[in-house]
Design a protein around this motif. Structure first.
Motif, short mmCIF file in Angstrom:
data_model
loop_
_atom_site.label_atom_id
_atom_site.label_comp_id
_atom_site.label_asym_id
_atom_site.label_seq_id
_atom_site.Cartn_x
_atom_site.Cartn_y
_atom_site.Cartn_z
N MET A 172 -13.91 6.22 6.08
CA MET A 172 -14.82 5.59 5.11
C MET A 172 -14.06 5.21 3.84
SD MET A 172 -17.87 5.40 6.36
CE MET A 172 -18.89 5.22 4.90
N PRO A 173 -14.31 4.01 3.31
CA PRO A 173 -13.63 3.64 2.06
C PRO A 173 -14.10 4.50 0.90
CG PRO A 173 -15.34 2.05 2.59
CD PRO A 173 -15.23 2.95 3.78
N LEU A 174 -13.24 4.69 -0.07
CA LEU A 174 -13.62 5.43 -1.27
C LEU A 174 -14.60 4.62 -2.09
CD1 LEU A 174 -10.10 6.75 -2.32
CD2 LEU A 174 -11.91 8.01 -1.15
N PRO A 175 -15.54 5.26 -2.78
CA PRO A 175 -16.51 4.52 -3.60
C PRO A 175 -15.81 3.80 -4.74
CG PRO A 175 -16.71 6.89 -3.98
CD PRO A 175 -15.78 6.72 -2.81
N PHE A 176 -16.24 2.59 -5.01
CA PHE A 176 -15.66 1.78 -6.07
C PHE A 176 -16.53 1.84 -7.31
CE2 PHE A 176 -15.60 -2.49 -8.16
CZ PHE A 176 -14.33 -2.40 -8.71
N GLN A 177 -15.93 2.18 -8.43
CA GLN A 177 -16.60 2.17 -9.72
C GLN A 177 -15.96 1.06 -10.57
OE1 GLN A 177 -19.24 4.07 -10.56
NE2 GLN A 177 -19.19 5.00 -8.52
N PRO A 178 -16.73 0.05 -10.96
CA PRO A 178 -16.15 -1.09 -11.68
C PRO A 178 -15.87 -0.77 -13.14
CG PRO A 178 -18.51 -1.43 -11.43
CD PRO A 178 -18.18 -0.15 -10.69
N LYS A 179 -14.84 0.02 -13.35
CA LYS A 179 -14.50 0.42 -14.71
C LYS A 179 -13.04 0.88 -14.73
CE LYS A 179 -16.19 5.16 -14.04
NZ LYS A 179 -17.15 6.20 -14.49
N GLY A 180 -12.51 1.02 -15.95
CA GLY A 180 -11.16 1.53 -16.11
C GLY A 180 -10.09 0.49 -15.80
N VAL A 181 -8.90 0.96 -15.53
CA VAL A 181 -7.72 0.10 -15.34
C VAL A 181 -7.47 -0.09 -13.85
CG1 VAL A 181 -5.24 -0.11 -15.73
CG2 VAL A 181 -6.73 0.81 -17.53
N ILE A 182 -7.49 -1.36 -13.43
CA ILE A 182 -7.32 -1.71 -12.02
C ILE A 182 -6.17 -2.70 -11.90
CG2 ILE A 182 -8.43 -2.66 -9.97
CD1 ILE A 182 -11.14 -1.97 -11.28
N PRO A 183 -4.96 -2.23 -11.59
CA PRO A 183 -3.83 -3.15 -11.45
C PRO A 183 -3.97 -4.03 -10.20
CG PRO A 183 -3.10 -0.86 -11.76
CD PRO A 183 -4.56 -0.82 -11.44
N ALA A 184 -3.53 -5.27 -10.33
CA ALA A 184 -3.40 -6.16 -9.18
C ALA A 184 -1.93 -6.15 -8.77
CB ALA A 184 -3.85 -7.57 -9.53
N CYS A 185 -1.66 -5.72 -7.55
CA CYS A 185 -0.29 -5.46 -7.12
C CYS A 185 0.45 -6.73 -6.73
CB CYS A 185 -0.30 -4.49 -5.95
SG CYS A 185 -0.98 -2.86 -6.37
N LEU A 186 1.75 -6.72 -7.02
CA LEU A 186 2.65 -7.79 -6.60
C LEU A 186 3.01 -7.62 -5.12
CD1 LEU A 186 5.02 -7.61 -9.69
CD2 LEU A 186 3.27 -9.35 -9.28
N LEU A 187 3.59 -8.67 -4.54
CA LEU A 187 4.01 -8.62 -3.14
C LEU A 187 5.46 -9.06 -3.05
CD1 LEU A 187 3.21 -8.08 -0.20
CD2 LEU A 187 2.46 -10.48 -0.05
N PRO A 188 6.38 -8.13 -2.82
CA PRO A 188 7.80 -8.50 -2.72
C PRO A 188 8.08 -9.25 -1.41
CG PRO A 188 7.50 -6.14 -3.14
CD PRO A 188 6.18 -6.68 -2.73
N PHE A 189 9.06 -10.18 -1.49
CA PHE A 189 9.49 -10.92 -0.31
C PHE A 189 10.99 -10.77 -0.12
CE2 PHE A 189 5.85 -13.52 -1.93
CZ PHE A 189 4.97 -13.27 -0.88
N HIS A 190 11.44 -10.94 1.12
CA HIS A 190 12.86 -11.06 1.42
C HIS A 190 13.34 -12.46 1.05
CE1 HIS A 190 13.09 -7.21 3.47
NE2 HIS A 190 12.08 -7.53 4.27
N ALA A 191 14.63 -12.66 1.10
CA ALA A 191 15.19 -13.98 0.78
C ALA A 191 14.67 -15.06 1.71
CB ALA A 191 16.72 -13.92 0.84
N ASP A 192 14.31 -14.68 2.95
CA ASP A 192 13.76 -15.67 3.89
C ASP A 192 12.25 -15.85 3.70
OD1 ASP A 192 12.65 -13.36 4.96
OD2 ASP A 192 13.59 -13.57 6.94
N LEU A 193 11.70 -15.21 2.66
CA LEU A 193 10.30 -15.30 2.25
C LEU A 193 9.33 -14.57 3.18
CD1 LEU A 193 10.09 -18.93 0.81
CD2 LEU A 193 10.75 -16.79 -0.32
N SER A 194 9.85 -13.75 4.07
CA SER A 194 8.98 -12.83 4.80
C SER A 194 8.64 -11.66 3.89
CB SER A 194 9.68 -12.32 6.07
OG SER A 194 10.86 -11.61 5.73
#
Length: 318
Positions: A1-23
């Motif tokens: 079951m997903p954890l309950p979401f509370q719309p408050k506080g600090v919510i970072p949006a994560c980056l997505l690293p790529f290799h040189a071939d862009l995978s």
């Protein structure tokens, strides 16, 4: 079951690293999730959104990103999954996949179709959200864009979305207009079913939070979440001296991330993490391009001016 979401506080949006071939650099992404997820005081993380260059990711890649996220942090942090699609039926399909993948909430982007006059047809926006609502019971965060882009919802339309779509719990506010921003905070909070406002006005974050936002959801949190937590807590406590002190530390990063051209913001955040030794490389997918050496050096100086190092960047701010 997903954890309950509370719309408050600090919510970072994560980056997505790529290799040189862009995978996708899965090992690098796991390390980034562990870094961000370890920041004391954050309340959730967001994936498959602007910060992760979602516009360049296939549906299969988005599913893989979600699976890795759940493996790394899903047992202790709610995960907000971006819904980025111009077609309503495609957006609904992404929402269903997100729910199956363990998401706790959805961040719904506006359809690019709205840029050609959607503000004159509020029923289109309402229909878009109804289609997503029919696909899932997950809480929805509405991404509010600046009206000048053609993708923002007039306040009257935004209020209707929040009142008529029962799973809407918050907006991510990027209206980029202080008067409109304050109006939205006041009117959404005053609704019979109170709607939270999560600021993404990272270039004037202190001012935005003082207006009464319930929290913030921002790509800058991929780098400065610890500072964001300290700022949010100081504002919530009414300690403006402490808030200004933290804002002074954040200020050098603001120019480094958000100076024109705005589209390079997450590109710059990757370079910041490379400088801090928290990411191996700052590869981005086209049409984004590698930054010039002079700008990379400027970003490094900004991180130093903010007092950030590889050892302290994700540590609790005293």
């Amino acid at each position: 079951m997903p954890l309950p979401f509370q719309p408050k506080g600090v919510i970072p949006a994560c980056l997505l690293p790529f290799h040189a071939d862009l995978s996708i650099d899965e090992a690098g992404y796991r390390a980034h999730l562990r870094d961000v997820g370890a920041v004391e005081g954050i309340t959730a993380v967001t994936v498959n959104a602007h910060a992760s260059e979602v516009a360049t990711c296939t549906i299969e890649e988005q599913e893989r990103v979600m699976a890795i996220t759940m493996e790394e942090v899903g047992d202790r942090l709610p995960v907000v999954h971006g819904v980025y699609s111009d077609g309503s039926h495609l957006a609904a399909a992404i929402a269903r996949r997100a729910e199956r993948g363990g998401a706790s909430a959805l961040l719904v982007f506006p359809s690019a179709t709205f840029a050609a006059g959607g503000a004159m047809r509020p029923e289109m926006a309402l229909g878009h959200f109804r289609t997503i609502r029919e696909a899932t019971d997950l809480p929805i965060v509405v991404f509010q864009y600046p009206l000048a882009t053609g993708l923002g919802y007039p306040v009257e339309t935004l209020l209707r979305i929040c009142q008529e779509i029962d799973t809407v719990v918050a907006i991510k506010d990027w209206c980029n207009d202080t008067k409109q921003h304050e109006r939205q905070v006041r009117e959404l909070h005053a609704l019979p079913r109170r709607i939270s406002v999560l600021s993404t006005h990272s270039s004037w974050l202190l001012s935005s939070l003082v207006l009464g936002c319930d929290g913030l959801l921002s790509g800058a949190g991929s780098v400065i979440a610890a500072l964001q937590v300290a700022l949010f807590r100081a504002v919530q406590a009414g300690d403006m001296a402490a808030a200004r002190a933290v804002a002074d530390r954040i200020y050098p990063t603001t120019g480094a991330f958000y100076d024109p051209p705005f589209l390079d913001m997450h590109n710059r955040m990757k370079e910041a993490l490379v400088h801090l030794g928290r990411m191996k490389a700052a590869h981005v997918r086209p049409p984004l391009m590698k930054l010039p050496d002079a700008e990379i050096a400027r970003i490094a100086r900004a991180m130093d001016a903010a007092g950030l190092s590889g050892e302290t960047v994700y540590a609790k701010v005293a």
